[in-house]
Each structure stands twice: as structure tokens, then as C-alpha cells.
Design an enzyme around this catalytic site. Structure first.
Site, PDB file in Angstrom:
ATOM      1  N   ARG A  59     -39.816  48.531 -64.942  1.00 35.35           N
ATOM      2  CA  ARG A  59     -38.901  47.411 -65.202  1.00 35.35           C
ATOM      3  C   ARG A  59     -37.532  47.997 -65.479  1.00 35.35           C
ATOM      4  O   ARG A  59     -37.385  49.075 -66.052  1.00 35.35           O
ATOM      5  CB  ARG A  59     -39.379  46.604 -66.431  1.00 35.35           C
ATOM      6  N   HIS A  60     -36.476  47.278 -65.123  1.00 36.18           N
ATOM      7  CA  HIS A  60     -35.098  47.732 -65.373  1.00 36.18           C
ATOM      8  C   HIS A  60     -34.923  47.984 -66.876  1.00 36.18           C
ATOM      9  O   HIS A  60     -35.725  47.549 -67.713  1.00 36.18           O
ATOM     10  CB  HIS A  60     -34.113  46.654 -64.916  1.00 36.18           C
ATOM     11  N   GLY A  61     -33.825  48.632 -67.199  1.00 47.73           N
ATOM     12  CA  GLY A  61     -33.522  48.963 -68.593  1.00 47.73           C
ATOM     13  C   GLY A  61     -32.851  47.811 -69.339  1.00 47.73           C
ATOM     14  O   GLY A  61     -32.767  46.684 -68.839  1.00 47.73           O
ATOM     15  N   ALA A 369     -37.402  48.710 -69.599  1.00 48.08           N
ATOM     16  CA  ALA A 369     -37.813  50.010 -69.040  1.00 48.08           C
ATOM     17  C   ALA A 369     -39.325  50.236 -69.107  1.00 48.08           C
ATOM     18  O   ALA A 369     -39.801  51.349 -68.909  1.00 48.08           O
ATOM     19  CB  ALA A 369     -37.089  51.178 -69.715  1.00 48.08           C
TER      20      ALA A 369
END
Ligand SMILES: O=P(O)(O)O[C@H]1[C@H](OP(=O)(O)O)[C@@H](OP(=O)(O)O)[C@H](O)[C@@H](O)[C@H]1OP(=O)(O)O
Length: 429
Positions: A59-61, A369
């Protein structure tokens, strides 16, 4: 020197922030040393094993609030700044030391902390798996990168790459990534999900009922009392938005914001349950199509693992590492499809008390993240597949071993491997 880094003053409610929680809350050992790798956890399943492939679904930060939430945060902050009274220090601090700095154009973009999250994750995974995430494999294009088209994901995958470039002091090369929303945003492509869940106002009925139920009413009344504002003015959106101010101030700036003083632990647990109900019914076990919409990603991962399994006999594994960057909405359905974090009873609007020890608690497994890492090993007795969630071993459901034989994994998932046809599941008559 040996001065410990000043442990930031962490809001006691930080462990209830759901999908808006920091990665460090899930792995507190990182607060002291962000590059710490628990090597004992990450050693090969047995000494004779050597790693041949790694897939990381990330997952994105840390990101800014989405536009829809900035609007709600604007409302509650102007209400508090104009109507709240009382002489508590935290209220004075909200009024005198805090300003509403969030703007709608932030639109969920990645923040600097989010870039750090991914740069550090890249270095930790390279430390844990040095034969796979290696300079040679990077320069040799044996590390593939794929991302959702959303800006926060593109920025995240570029940060992951930058982490590796910094580690190996690479300045003379850039590395491509494939933008693939069919896989990383499969929920946008599954017509049945869009019709039956995303655009169906009754699909999140349990979430809606809880937001207008007794537990949330009590939170609204307590917050109204602390602010000395008539509780008719403090809606569920208001308390949710104030909770988000506390969560974003902490995640983005590591500040224990005075807004956090608006909530006690019970309030935070109610708001956490509300967030879990949303994810459960929109991305999790609530509706079967939620998990079935991730069939395309499931097959993408296992088709690759099968290719590796067949190639590894001949030693010419070209795809050493695949890094796939997505959303909480990418990971949650896949985790449900594979049977993780399933409670015996569904999460409903009237089971808050009964579900205090639920396993489907997003604060614990899908922070910013968050990452699901699958490592394939070649061992003397055959191929093994090790699963890690947020850098901790995760046993396959029904197998109970965090690095079982690959053929045992294929047996456990054979129904999905032979079925789980995205087109069939998602097409509408
Ligand atoms: O409540 P917001 O608007 O933040 O919800 C976001 C999702 O954020 P999350 O609920 O996961 O904290 C966001 O997921 P992310 O993993 O990309 O942060 C999602 O992309 C965005 O569309 C919003 O989800 P929603 O279900 O459309 O409300």
C-alpha cells in the site's frame, strides 16, 4: 552518540486509527530504528533453502486527507474555533496554536513522510532478502515494478526505487514501472462490485446504522460536552473529522495534536469499529463480490509463482522480484479472498461489544505502507512459500505454517486457482 532518539509523544489513541494509522504503530521497534530488520523472523525456512523469488504487494505510504475528508475537517475546525468554550489547555491550544492548514487540493497525495515510509521499506526488504533485492538484480532488470495510476502510488513506487538507489549509490540509471490499474485498482474494473457495492446505498447498511447508533451518539455527546457545544451541532461526520485531524497531524507531522484530547480510549474504539465496519462491508467479508473482485490480482501472483516454480528447476529465474504498489482497497479484498482475519461472526452495527476482540481490525494490519510479501524458496525437500505481512510471518489459513511447501499452498487454494474467474464473477447480465 548513544542518545536514544526522542520517542515522539504518541497519542494514546494512535493504535485505533484504522487504515489511517502509521506503519510504526504496527511495528513499534521501528520507532527507535527505522531500518531495523528482525533477522530471526526473516531467516530462511531451513538452512538448505535459498530464495528464488519475492513478490511484494504494498500500500502507498502516508498521505494527505482526501478532498471529501478535508471538507469535513474544515467544518469541524470552524465550528470549534467559533463555538467551543472552556479553558482547558488543549482547547486553548486548538484555538491559539493550531490552524486548519489542510486544503482540498491535497486530495490524498503522498506526503514527505510517505516517501520516507517507502524508501525505508525498500532498504529493510533489501536487508532481509539480499540475494533477491540486490544491486545486480536491479541493474539487471530482474526487479519488476508495477503501480496503480493514482499519484500517491506512483510517488510511492518511485520512493521505493529511490530507497534502493540511495542504498547502492546508483545515480546513472533510472528504472521503469508499469502502470496497471486492471490489477492494482481491480475494484474499478469489476462491474458487479461497482453496481452491487460501490454504487449501492444499502451495501454499507451496517456501517450507516452504527454511525447513527447508540455508541456513536455517546461519543458525540461526550465530545460536545468537552467543547461545550450543543450536541445537536456535533454530528458523526464532525467527530469522525476531528478524529482524522488527530490521526493526520500524527501520521504526517508526528505531532500529538490537541485535537486528540477530544477523545478518550472508548471514543477511539468506537470510531475504530466504525472504520472497520466500512472496510469489512466495502472491501472485506461483508459482500462476496468484494473479495472475488481481487481474482485478477490473485491469479497474477500465483501465475507468476507457478512460472517461477517451473523455471526454478532449470535455474533461469528472470523475475527475481516483483513490487506491486496499490491501496488499502487493493490489499483488503485479496487478504479476505485468501481467508485472513476472518471472524466467526460478521461485524454488524449491533455487535460492537461482542466484537471487542475481533480479528478483522484494520489498525493491526493495513496501516500506511502495509505490505504482503511472498517469498519462494528452493529447499532440499521442494519449493516453499513464505508469507510476511508488514514484515512479520503470517501463517496461511488452514495450514498454520508461515513457510509451507508450495504444493501444500496450491492444494489449500486449489478452488481459487481453478476458479475465481474475474470475468465471470464481475460481469453483469
Ligand atoms: O475516508 P477516505 O476518503 O480517506 O477513504 C479513502 C481511502 O482511504 P482509507 O479508507 O483507506 O483510509 C482510500 O484508500 P487508500 O488506501 O488509497 O488511502 C481510497 O483510495 C479513497 O478512494 C477513499 O476510499 P473510499 O472508499 O472511496 O471512501
Amino acid at each position: 552518540g548513544n542518545v536514544k532518539s526522542a520517542i515522539p509523544d504518541i497519542p494514546e489513541i494512535a493504535k485505533y486509527f484504522g487504515t489511517k494509522g502509521r506503519y510504526e504503530e504496527v511495528n513499534p521497534y521501528l520507532i527507535d530504528d527505522i531500518l531495523s530488520v528482525n533477522k530471526s523472523l526473516l531467516k530462511p525456512p531451513s538452512p538448505d533453502c535459498n530464495a528464488v523469488h519475492l513478490t511484494a504487494l504494498i500500500r502507498h505510504g502516508t498521505r494527505y486527507p482526501t478532498t471529501q475528508n478535508v471538507k469535513k475537517m474544515l467544518n469541524i475546525s470552524s465550528l470549534v474555533l467559533t463555538h467551543a468554550s472552556g479553558n482547558e489547555i488543549w482547547l486553548q491550544d486548538i484555538k491559539t496554536k493550531w490552524n486548519m492548514w489542510y486544503t482540498e487540493d491535497m486530495d490524498g497525495r503522498l506526503v514527505e513522510k510517505g516517501r520516507e515510509d517507502l524508501r525505508h521499506l525498500a532498504v529493510r526488504l533489501a536487508t532481509a532478502f539480499p540475494t533477491l533485492i540486490s544491486e545486480g538484480n536491479l541493474r539487471g532488470n530482474r526487479i519488476k515494478f508495477m503501480t496503480s495510476s493514482k499519484h500517491r502510488c506512483v510517488d510511492s513506487i518511485n520512493s521505493f526505487k529511490q530507497g534502493l538507489k540511495n542504498l547502492w549509490k546508483i545515480e546513472d540509471m533510472d528504472f521503469d514501472h508499469e502502470v496497471n490499474d486492471e490489477l492494482m485498482r481491480f475494484f474499478d474494473r469489476c462491474r458487479r462490485f461497482i453496481k452491487d457495492v460501490a454504487q449501492n446505498s444499502t451495501a454499507l447498511a451496517e456501517f450507516d446504522l452504527f454511525r447513527s447508533g447508540a455508541e456513536m451518539k455517546s461519543v458525540r455527546e461526550k465530545v460536545a460536552g468537552r467543547l461545550q457545544i450543543p450536541h445537536t451541532l456535533i454530528t458523526t461526520d464532525s467527530v469522525e473529522a476531528a478524529f482524522y485531524v488527530c490521526a493526520y497531524e500524527f501520521a504526517i507531522k508526528t505531532i500529538n495534536s490537541p485535537w486528540c484530547s477530544l477523545f478518550d480510549e472508548t471514543d477511539a474504539q468506537v470510531l475504530e469499529y466504525s472504520s472497520d465496519l466500512k472496510q469489512y462491508w466495502k472491501r472485506g467479508y461483508g459482500h462476496d463480490i468484494n473479495q472475488k473482485s481481487s481474482c485478477s490480482l490473485f491469479h497474477d501472483v500465483f501465475n507468476r509463482l507457478d512460472r517461477i516454480a517451473n523455471a526454478s528447476r532449470f535455474g533461469d529465474v528472470t523475475e527475481a522480484v516483483t513490487v506491486q504498489l496499490g491501496h488499502a482497497d487493493t490489499l483488503l479484498p485479496l487478504l479476505s479472498l485468501m481467508g485472513f482475519f476472518r471472524d466467526d461472526v460478521p461485524l454488524t452495527s449491533d455487535s460492537y461489544a461482542a466484537q471487542q476482540n475481533r480479528t478483522y481490525r484494520t489498525s493491526r494490519f493495513v496501516p500506511y505502507a502495509a505490505n504482503l510479501v511472498l517469498v519462494m524458496y528452493e529447499c532440499s525437500e521442494g519449493l516453499r512459500l513464505q508469507l510476511l505481512l508488514n514484515e512479520q510471518p503470517l501463517a496461511f489459513p488452514g495450514i498454520g505454517h508461515p513457510a509451507p511447501l508450495y504444493r501444500a499452498v496450491r492444494e489449500a487454494f486449489q478452488d481459487l486457482l481453478q476458479g475465481c474467474d474475474f470475468r465471470k464473477e464481475c460481469e453483469m447480465p
